[in-house]
Design a protein around this motif. Structure first.
Motif, PDB file in Angstrom:
ATOM      1  N   PRO A  64       0.817  -1.226   0.000  1.00  0.00           N
ATOM      2  CA  PRO A  64       0.000   0.000   0.000  1.00  0.00           C
ATOM      3  C   PRO A  64       0.847   1.271   0.000  1.00  0.00           C
ATOM      4  O   PRO A  64       0.393   2.303  -0.484  1.00  0.00           O
ATOM      5  CB  PRO A  64      -0.813  -0.110   1.300  1.00  0.00           C
ATOM      6  CG  PRO A  64      -0.659  -1.524   1.768  1.00  0.00           C
ATOM      7  CD  PRO A  64       0.605  -2.063   1.189  1.00  0.00           C
ATOM      8  N   HIS A  65       2.059   1.201   0.524  1.00  0.00           N
ATOM      9  CA  HIS A  65       2.889   2.409   0.574  1.00  0.00           C
ATOM     10  C   HIS A  65       3.748   2.551  -0.694  1.00  0.00           C
ATOM     11  O   HIS A  65       4.560   3.461  -0.783  1.00  0.00           O
ATOM     12  CB  HIS A  65       3.775   2.382   1.825  1.00  0.00           C
ATOM     13  CG  HIS A  65       4.636   1.148   1.885  1.00  0.00           C
ATOM     14  ND1 HIS A  65       4.123  -0.110   2.113  1.00  0.00           N
ATOM     15  CD2 HIS A  65       5.967   0.981   1.707  1.00  0.00           C
ATOM     16  CE1 HIS A  65       5.102  -0.991   2.090  1.00  0.00           C
ATOM     17  NE2 HIS A  65       6.233  -0.358   1.845  1.00  0.00           N
ATOM     18  N   GLY A  66       3.580   1.655  -1.653  1.00  0.00           N
ATOM     19  CA  GLY A  66       4.355   1.722  -2.903  1.00  0.00           C
ATOM     20  C   GLY A  66       4.034   2.998  -3.673  1.00  0.00           C
ATOM     21  O   GLY A  66       2.915   3.500  -3.634  1.00  0.00           O
ATOM     22  N   ILE A  67       5.061   3.528  -4.349  1.00  0.00           N
ATOM     23  CA  ILE A  67       4.862   4.745  -5.141  1.00  0.00           C
ATOM     24  C   ILE A  67       4.717   4.330  -6.601  1.00  0.00           C
ATOM     25  O   ILE A  67       5.640   3.750  -7.177  1.00  0.00           O
ATOM     26  CB  ILE A  67       6.051   5.715  -4.965  1.00  0.00           C
ATOM     27  CG1 ILE A  67       6.215   6.037  -3.476  1.00  0.00           C
ATOM     28  CG2 ILE A  67       5.839   6.986  -5.783  1.00  0.00           C
ATOM     29  CD1 ILE A  67       7.569   6.618  -3.123  1.00  0.00           C
ATOM     30  N   VAL A  68       3.542   4.622  -7.154  1.00  0.00           N
ATOM     31  CA  VAL A  68       3.277   4.195  -8.534  1.00  0.00           C
ATOM     32  C   VAL A  68       3.690   5.316  -9.482  1.00  0.00           C
ATOM     33  O   VAL A  68       3.290   6.460  -9.308  1.00  0.00           O
ATOM     34  CB  VAL A  68       1.781   3.860  -8.727  1.00  0.00           C
ATOM     35  CG1 VAL A  68       1.513   3.440 -10.179  1.00  0.00           C
ATOM     36  CG2 VAL A  68       1.363   2.746  -7.769  1.00  0.00           C
ATOM     37  N   VAL A  69       4.534   4.985 -10.452  1.00  0.00           N
ATOM     38  CA  VAL A  69       4.937   6.003 -11.432  1.00  0.00           C
ATOM     39  C   VAL A  69       4.661   5.485 -12.845  1.00  0.00           C
ATOM     40  O   VAL A  69       4.807   4.297 -13.114  1.00  0.00           O
ATOM     41  CB  VAL A  69       6.437   6.401 -11.303  1.00  0.00           C
ATOM     42  CG1 VAL A  69       6.731   7.054  -9.977  1.00  0.00           C
ATOM     43  CG2 VAL A  69       7.345   5.196 -11.503  1.00  0.00           C
ATOM     44  N   PRO A  70       4.234   6.400 -13.728  1.00  0.00           N
ATOM     45  CA  PRO A  70       4.018   5.964 -15.118  1.00  0.00           C
ATOM     46  C   PRO A  70       5.378   5.777 -15.787  1.00  0.00           C
ATOM     47  O   PRO A  70       6.372   6.328 -15.337  1.00  0.00           O
ATOM     48  CB  PRO A  70       3.275   7.152 -15.739  1.00  0.00           C
ATOM     49  CG  PRO A  70       3.694   8.338 -14.937  1.00  0.00           C
ATOM     50  CD  PRO A  70       4.010   7.850 -13.547  1.00  0.00           C
ATOM     51  N   GLY A  71       5.434   4.994 -16.829  1.00  0.00           N
ATOM     52  CA  GLY A  71       6.721   4.766 -17.499  1.00  0.00           C
ATOM     53  C   GLY A  71       7.121   5.917 -18.399  1.00  0.00           C
ATOM     54  O   GLY A  71       6.292   6.725 -18.811  1.00  0.00           O
ATOM     55  N   ARG A  72       8.421   5.998 -18.707  1.00  0.00           N
ATOM     56  CA  ARG A  72       8.933   7.007 -19.662  1.00  0.00           C
ATOM     57  C   ARG A  72       9.805   6.271 -20.673  1.00  0.00           C
ATOM     58  O   ARG A  72      11.034   6.233 -20.547  1.00  0.00           O
ATOM     59  CB  ARG A  72       9.764   8.067 -18.920  1.00  0.00           C
ATOM     60  CG  ARG A  72       8.924   8.967 -17.988  1.00  0.00           C
ATOM     61  CD  ARG A  72       9.826   9.917 -17.231  1.00  0.00           C
ATOM     62  NE  ARG A  72      10.799   9.177 -16.436  1.00  0.00           N
ATOM     63  CZ  ARG A  72      12.061   9.562 -16.242  1.00  0.00           C
ATOM     64  NH1 ARG A  72      12.516  10.668 -16.804  1.00  0.00           N
ATOM     65  NH2 ARG A  72      12.873   8.837 -15.484  1.00  0.00           N
ATOM     66  N   MET A  73       9.119   5.691 -21.637  1.00  0.00           N
ATOM     67  CA  MET A  73       9.777   4.783 -22.570  1.00  0.00           C
ATOM     68  C   MET A  73      10.983   5.412 -23.285  1.00  0.00           C
ATOM     69  O   MET A  73      12.001   4.751 -23.483  1.00  0.00           O
ATOM     70  CB  MET A  73       8.724   4.327 -23.589  1.00  0.00           C
ATOM     71  CG  MET A  73       8.993   2.980 -24.143  1.00  0.00           C
ATOM     72  SD  MET A  73       9.186   1.756 -22.830  1.00  0.00           S
ATOM     73  CE  MET A  73      10.004   0.494 -23.728  1.00  0.00           C
TER      74      MET A  73
END
Ligand code: TTP
Ligand code: MG
Length: 390
Positions: A64-73
């Motif tokens: 739950p404490h994970g930081i979700v980041v979008p990818g930068r291909m």
């Protein structure tokens, strides 16, 4: 010997590199909506059971404490290119198999770099110095074992299988770790009582091919430590081209030049994407009566810029060629060299205002069009004069 390199938690590590506040944190790369999936996760997040391809809602539940980041291909691809270039400094026999993974045939490298352990250490150091990321390396006498070895001590691992360690390693190797053993094959092998690759040697070859088809034959080879799959370095295409069959036959030079302008943009983009420059530019014409001709020119300075390609194409489209209507026109670039090939600058070419640096213009245009969609930035003379201004 063959070396296999695989970057550690690649996309997540790049995020931690670029955003120092993420270092040491549980980083999950992927689509942030609950319908998204995990692309990869930092080793910190993997401790909570987060895995690639897991639904994002499941990853959030586990961590739950994970930081979700979008990818930068684009960024990952740029780093991947540097890593591959790093490998090629050791040997030209490099085969890239995914964005973060490559094989290198290191036969004959011993004289230069010493025994495999030294070579592996040197490659890891070179990658770390260049891109500030860790990778894991496996070195073994055959390709499939090099891959398995690189995975054995992740992250930041270096695993070497000497020739005399191969058979004991195969005897213990869990069958599901063998590349090519998917869920279906695994089930069949398990029903045959096979749990390690070593077990395979005790099965009759006919039984194995009967149950697994061609793969059974390959598996038997692997169980004997035989894998003759070579390392095949990528070879550049020999040429790039773009051609158009016109919607109506034409002999109007202006309209044909507009086609060539489109094609020069297309061929230029292909050259830049492949890191190549061309010495030869070819114009191809098919007349209304299907007769076909080509006209080529070879230039002293290899070309990558769309503008310069167009300049050459314009010269090639001599008015003499327009004696008959044309049904197809095309532009090709060949005689390719890598774009980092040193080139002799022209001493006398610089006018009073200096030279326009078309390479930089093209790179900027490519970057904008890649980000915002094709044709966001384009040549003014490619705008259809009949179209209303927006
Ligand atoms: P991998 O090398 O499989 O994974 P990884 O580098 O993240 O972690 P490891 O330390 O175990 O090697 O894949 C490389 C990159 O490819 C990964 O960072 C993200 C991307 N990838 C996907 O986009 N989808 C996937 O299903 C997987 C497995 C990876
Ligand atoms: Mg990896």
């Amino acid at each position: 010997m063959i070396l296999h390199l695989d970057m550690d938690a690649f996309f997540a590590s790049v995020e931690q590199l670029d955003h120092p506040e993420l270092r040491g944190q549980c980083v999950i790369v992927g689509g942030s909506s609950n319908r998204g999936v995990v692309t990869t996760a930092s080793y910190e997040a993997r401790r909570f059971g987060v895995r690639s391809a897991m639904p994002m809602f499941e990853a959030r539940r586990r961590c739950p404490h994970g930081i979700v980041v979008p990818g930068r291909m684009r960024r990952y691809k740029a780093i991947s290119r540097v890593v591959m270039a790093c490998l090629r400094q050791f040997s030209p026999l490099v085969e890239q198999v995914s964005i973060d993974e490559a094989y290198m045939d290191i036969k004959g490298c011993e004289r230069l770099y010493g025994p495999p352990v030294k070579m592996g250490t040197a490659v890891k150091r070179a990658v770390r110095d260049k891109v500030h990321l860790t990778c894991s390396i496996g070195i073994a006498p055959v390709r499939f074992l090099a891959k398995i070895a690189s995975d054995a001590h992740k992250p930041d691992g270096l695993t070497i299988l000497a020739p005399d360690e191969v058979m004991p390693f195969i005897d213990r190797l869990p069958i599901h770790k063998v590349p090519g053993v998917g869920p279906k094959a695994l089930k069949r092998l398990q029903t045959m009582g096979i749990t390690t690759l070593g077990h395979v040697r005790h099965i009759k070859p006919e039984t194995l091919t009967h149950r697994l088809g061609k793969f059974g034959h390959r598996l038997m080879g692997l169980a004997h430590g035989e894998d003759d799959t070579p390392v095949t370095p990528w070879t550049a295409p020999k040429s790039f081209s773009s051609e158009t069959t016109l919607s109506q036959d034409l002999s109007d030079r202006e309209r044909l030049l507009r086609q060539l302008l489109h094609q020069a943009a297309d061929v230029g983009r292909q050259l830049r994407n492949h890191g190549a420059k061309a010495r030869t530019v070819t114009l191809k014409i098919k007349y209304a009566d299907f007769q076909q001709i080509t006209r080529s020119t070879t230039v002293p300075h290899p070309i990558q810029s769309s503008e310069v390609l167009y300049e050459q194409a314009t010269r090639l489209l001599n008015p003499d060629l327009l004696h008959q209507k044309i049904r197809l026109i095309g532009l090709g670039a060949s005689n390719l060299v890598a774009d980092h090939t040193p080139e002799q600058m022209n001493l006398f070419d610089v006018g009073p205002t200096g030279r326009v640096d078309w390479d930089s213009v093209d790179q900027a245009v490519d970057a904008i069009n890649e980000k915002f969609g094709r044709n966001t930035v384009n040549k003014a003379n490619l705008i259809d004069p009949a179209a209303k201004p927006r």
